[in-house]
Design a protein around this motif. Structure first.
Motif, PDB file in Angstrom:
ATOM      1  N   GLY A 221       4.348 -32.534  33.260  1.00 51.42           N
ATOM      2  CA  GLY A 221       3.635 -31.342  33.692  1.00 51.42           C
ATOM      3  C   GLY A 221       4.306 -30.048  33.337  1.00 51.42           C
ATOM      4  N   GLU A 222       5.531 -30.105  32.792  1.00 57.12           N
ATOM      5  CA  GLU A 222       6.236 -28.889  32.395  1.00 57.12           C
ATOM      6  C   GLU A 222       6.004 -28.530  30.923  1.00 57.12           C
ATOM      7  OE1 GLU A 222      10.338 -29.039  33.440  1.00 57.12           O
ATOM      8  OE2 GLU A 222       9.934 -29.540  35.535  1.00 57.12           O
ATOM      9  N   ILE A 240      -3.835 -28.756  35.540  1.00 57.53           N
ATOM     10  CA  ILE A 240      -4.979 -29.670  35.554  1.00 57.53           C
ATOM     11  C   ILE A 240      -4.922 -30.525  36.809  1.00 57.53           C
ATOM     12  CG2 ILE A 240      -5.220 -29.817  33.041  1.00 57.53           C
ATOM     13  CD1 ILE A 240      -3.646 -32.510  33.259  1.00 57.53           C
ATOM     14  N   GLU A 241      -6.007 -31.222  37.088  1.00 57.56           N
ATOM     15  CA  GLU A 241      -6.030 -32.233  38.145  1.00 57.56           C
ATOM     16  C   GLU A 241      -5.831 -33.596  37.480  1.00 57.56           C
ATOM     17  OE1 GLU A 241      -8.928 -34.028  41.656  1.00 57.56           O
ATOM     18  OE2 GLU A 241      -9.379 -32.088  40.739  1.00 57.56           O
ATOM     19  N   VAL A 242      -4.695 -34.222  37.744  1.00 63.01           N
ATOM     20  CA  VAL A 242      -4.343 -35.470  37.076  1.00 63.01           C
ATOM     21  C   VAL A 242      -5.071 -36.651  37.705  1.00 63.01           C
ATOM     22  CG1 VAL A 242      -2.459 -37.063  36.550  1.00 63.01           C
ATOM     23  CG2 VAL A 242      -2.068 -34.595  36.419  1.00 63.01           C
ATOM     24  N   VAL A 243      -5.754 -37.418  36.847  1.00 66.78           N
ATOM     25  CA  VAL A 243      -6.325 -38.700  37.265  1.00 66.78           C
ATOM     26  C   VAL A 243      -5.281 -39.797  37.078  1.00 66.78           C
ATOM     27  CG1 VAL A 243      -8.093 -40.434  36.770  1.00 66.78           C
ATOM     28  CG2 VAL A 243      -8.693 -38.003  36.819  1.00 66.78           C
ATOM     29  N   LYS A 288      -2.105 -29.734  24.942  1.00 60.30           N
ATOM     30  CA  LYS A 288      -3.462 -29.599  25.479  1.00 60.30           C
ATOM     31  C   LYS A 288      -4.283 -30.873  25.279  1.00 60.30           C
ATOM     32  CE  LYS A 288      -3.513 -24.584  25.236  1.00 60.30           C
ATOM     33  NZ  LYS A 288      -3.926 -23.375  24.480  1.00 60.30           N
ATOM     34  N   ALA A 289      -4.025 -31.604  24.208  1.00 61.92           N
ATOM     35  CA  ALA A 289      -4.688 -32.901  24.032  1.00 61.92           C
ATOM     36  C   ALA A 289      -4.248 -33.871  25.120  1.00 61.92           C
ATOM     37  CB  ALA A 289      -4.374 -33.464  22.650  1.00 61.92           C
ATOM     38  N   ALA A 290      -2.944 -33.895  25.399  1.00 58.03           N
ATOM     39  CA  ALA A 290      -2.427 -34.771  26.448  1.00 58.03           C
ATOM     40  C   ALA A 290      -3.000 -34.394  27.811  1.00 58.03           C
ATOM     41  CB  ALA A 290      -0.904 -34.706  26.475  1.00 58.03           C
ATOM     42  N   ALA A 291      -3.158 -33.096  28.050  1.00 56.02           N
ATOM     43  CA  ALA A 291      -3.704 -32.642  29.328  1.00 56.02           C
ATOM     44  C   ALA A 291      -5.119 -33.167  29.541  1.00 56.02           C
ATOM     45  CB  ALA A 291      -3.682 -31.117  29.392  1.00 56.02           C
ATOM     46  N   ILE A 292      -5.933 -33.150  28.493  1.00 55.85           N
ATOM     47  CA  ILE A 292      -7.292 -33.684  28.616  1.00 55.85           C
ATOM     48  C   ILE A 292      -7.248 -35.160  28.983  1.00 55.85           C
ATOM     49  CG2 ILE A 292      -9.404 -34.236  27.345  1.00 55.85           C
ATOM     50  CD1 ILE A 292      -8.986 -31.672  25.734  1.00 55.85           C
TER      51      ILE A 292
END
Length: 313
Positions: A221-222, A240-243, A288-292
């Protein structure tokens, strides 16, 4: 591109047991996975023609893998589907924060490895680079193409349940890293492989190899850190809200390679000409790809259109 990018490594089925029910019944879900296979899918979804050298069977799990890979436009190298082979699995347990830990039931022995004319890059990593007999085959292949006009990327993706000795594992990683132009690690990899060293210290140690041009270290997350011989960049992760985090590192890796391909830095250039701005941009694209992926269940990397829609081009 005149030939697809080549990815070498395991394809398996992730059996994911959520920490709390997400689908109403709390049952485990079986989804296609395996770090190299995830990277191949991520690259194909981002518009990069990709061929995967792997090995799985024609059992129900293998059929699921095949449908997933073909459905996402990944080419399979000859011999990757073997009716005499049992498809491997990874059982992923999620904690309350959605972070996954894995237990593996895997055999790794790739089909014959070869490099197509015009192939711009070869990516490998994870279990495939440490589990014999396949690990020796990959190392020999990378040695055999050392003089070819192709960029090599590596994501060791350390798995302590398979290689519990950090000293011998780090030695193996160093050997492969010296054959690679770009190495990607996670902060968890760093803590396991080189306890007591800062990520930037590990990056600089890897950059002492003549061939290695760039090291990128993800920090959950950093965000992520990119280090080359000339520069160092830090990129923050979006909120983001992590699933769950299943496949997030693989989405990062595929987007990192895709970003380099978009800038003409793969192939015979072997990252020559990589500027600080290039490095920051490709790391940001990958973060940003990883965040999605973290906002979705399982290893589900974004398409180029989804990435653009979420974050802009």
């Amino acid at each position: 591109m005149t030939a697809p990018l080549l990815v070498i490594g395991e394809a398996l089925v992730d059996i994911v047991a959520p920490a709390k029910p997400r689908n109403g019944n709390g049952k485990a879900n079986a989804t296609p996975g395996g770090s190299p296979a995830n990277v191949a899918v991520g690259l194909a979804r981002l518009g990069v023609p990709t061929e995967l050298v792997t090995r799985f069977g024609t059992d129900p799990y293998g059929d699921q893998l095949g449908a997933h890979l073909f459905g996402n436009g990944v080419q399979l190298a000859p011999g990757s589907v073997d009716p005499h082979f049992r498809t491997s699995t990874a059982t992923a347990s999620l904690n309350a924060a959605g972070v996954a830990t894995y237990q593996f039931d895997i055999t790794w022995e790739p089909p014959a490895l070869s490099l197509s004319r015009g192939c711009p890059a070869v990516h490998t990593g994870s279990i495939a680079t440490v589990l014999e007999p396949g690990a020796s085959a990959i190392r020999a292949f990378l040695e055999s193409i050392a003089d070819q006009p192709v960029t090599v990327t590596l994501d060791p993706n350390a798995r302590p349940s398979i290689t519990p000795d950090p000293v011998s594992t780090w030695a193996a990683v160093r050997e492969l890293a010296a054959l690679s132009d770009l190495v990607k690690l996670s902060d968890e990899d760093c803590e396991f492989l080189c306890p007591g060293l800062l990520p930037v210290e590990i990056a600089k140690e890897l950059l002492t190899a003549e061939r290695t041009q760039c090291v990128v270290i993800t920090r959950g997350g950093e965000g992520a850190l990119g280090v080359s011989r000339e520069t160092q960049v830090e990129v923050a992760a979006p909120t983001i809200e992590v699933v769950d985090t299943v496949g997030a590192g693989d989405s990062f890796m595929s987007a990192l390679i895709a970003g380099l391909e978009q800038r003409g830095l793969l192939g015979e250039t072997r990252l020559a000409g990589l500027t600080g701005d290039d490095l920051r941009d490709v790391v940001d694209y990958a973060v940003k790809a990883a965040a999605i992926t973290c906002t979705r269940q399982g290893a589900d990397p974004p398409t180029a259109d989804e990435h653009a829609a979420q974050w802009g081009s």
